[in-house]
Design an enzyme around this catalytic site. Structure first.
Site, PDB file in Angstrom:
ATOM      1  N   CYS A  31       0.810  -1.259  -0.041  1.00 43.51           N
ATOM      2  CA  CYS A  31      -0.038  -0.049   0.173  1.00 43.51           C
ATOM      3  C   CYS A  31       0.980   1.263   0.253  1.00 43.51           C
ATOM      4  O   CYS A  31       0.410   2.260  -0.596  1.00 43.51           O
ATOM      5  CB  CYS A  31      -1.035   0.044   1.067  1.00 43.51           C
ATOM      6  N   ARG A  78      -4.679   6.394  -1.243  1.00 43.12           N
ATOM      7  CA  ARG A  78      -5.153   4.854  -1.466  1.00 43.12           C
ATOM      8  C   ARG A  78      -5.263   4.399  -0.164  1.00 43.12           C
ATOM      9  O   ARG A  78      -6.470   3.595   0.177  1.00 43.12           O
ATOM     10  CB  ARG A  78      -4.037   4.182  -2.098  1.00 43.12           C
TER      11      ARG A  78
END
Length: 283
Positions: free
Chosen positions: A178, A224
């Site tokens: 991530c 994100r």
């Protein structure tokens, strides 16, 4: 063109086992999933620049004095990397070998035309895990901190412990995929590809946009993580870890691309204002 067939066959013999190992190994993970995409884009860029390379090097002799040392160095890198399982050497050697082949076959002008596709291949090389781990943790901490701060401003019940975000009853670990170094490398590759395809005439615009790619990549990572956190909070843990987790990866690249285009537009306006002010000053 037939003279290139033995060269292509030799490269296939050398690197097909390496590619098979990559697809079965690191390229099958989330962290290195960008590797095949970078390789495909680099091959497309080489094909795209092939007519220009052929035209630019038509009247130039080959460069064996520079080509052979680079070729031997590339082979040594490959042998060491393949025998000792050092992917940095094994996969990185293809760049040296391709550069040497271009020099031996078409000369320095051809290499000048093909420099960006070869440089772009750097982003597909798996980095040493010790180096990645040393840089990934500070990046994950920074992304977690910024995501927590922004969501707290919007009155979400969120707290952070290291790289673990807790929102409501849910806990989320900010993983390497991530907000890690590999994601930053992928977004850097996207930004540099955009620069190469757009090909601005302004040196200021090119340099400024290349510098801004780093904070743009960080911002896209924050977006994100925030999207995943909000999905988990509003729709539950299964939604956050299921299909929508993959969708958040699309959000990452779309937001990065939109940010790159937005910053590029602002830089274009700055260049136009600068040119206009210079014109008024001369008048």
């Amino acid at each position: 063109m037939l003279i290139w067939l033995p060269i292509i066959a030799g490269l296939i013999v050398l690197y097909l086992p390496s590619l098979v190992d990559l697809f079965r190994g690191v390229w099958s993970t989330d962290q290195q999933a960008h590797g095949p995409i970078v390789l495909s884009i680099a091959c497309w860029l080489i094909y795209r620049k092939w007519p220009e390379m052929w035209h630019q090097s038509e009247s130039e002799p080959s460069a064996p004095a520079a080509g052979w040392p680079i070729f031997i160095f590339g082979l040594i890198l490959y042998v060491i990397g393949r025998s000792q399982e050092i992917l940095l050497f094994e996969i990185g050697s293809v760049i040296w070998l391709l550069a040497a082949i271009v020099l031996l076959m078409r000369g320095s002008r051809a290499l000048k035309v093909q420099w960006f596709p070869l440089f772009f291949m750097l982003f597909m090389i798996p980095l040493p895990s010790a180096f990645v781990d040393a840089l990934t943790m500070p990046m994950k901490m920074a992304v977690s901190y910024v995501a927590e701060t922004i969501l707290f401003w919007f009155n979400y019940p969120i707290a952070r412990t290291g790289v673990i975000l807790q929102i409501g009853q849910y806990k989320l670990l900010v993983a390497d995929a991530c907000a890690g170094l590999h994601t930053l490398f992928t977004l850097e590759a996207l930004g540099l590809l955009y620069l190469n395809l757009v090909r601005h005439d302004s040196l200021f615009r090119n340099v400024a946009l290349a510098i801004f790619i780093v904070p743009i990549s960080f911002t896209a990572n924050v977006i994100r993580v925030m999207v995943l956190t909000l999905i988990t909070y509003h729709f539950g843990d299964e939604a956050g870890q299921g299909f929508l987790h993959g969708f958040a990866g699309m959000v990452l690249f779309l937001s990065a691309l939109l940010l790159i285009i937005g910053v590029d537009s602002l830089l274009q306006m700055a260049v136009r204002l600068r040119v206009r002010s210079n014109a008024l000053g001369d008048a």
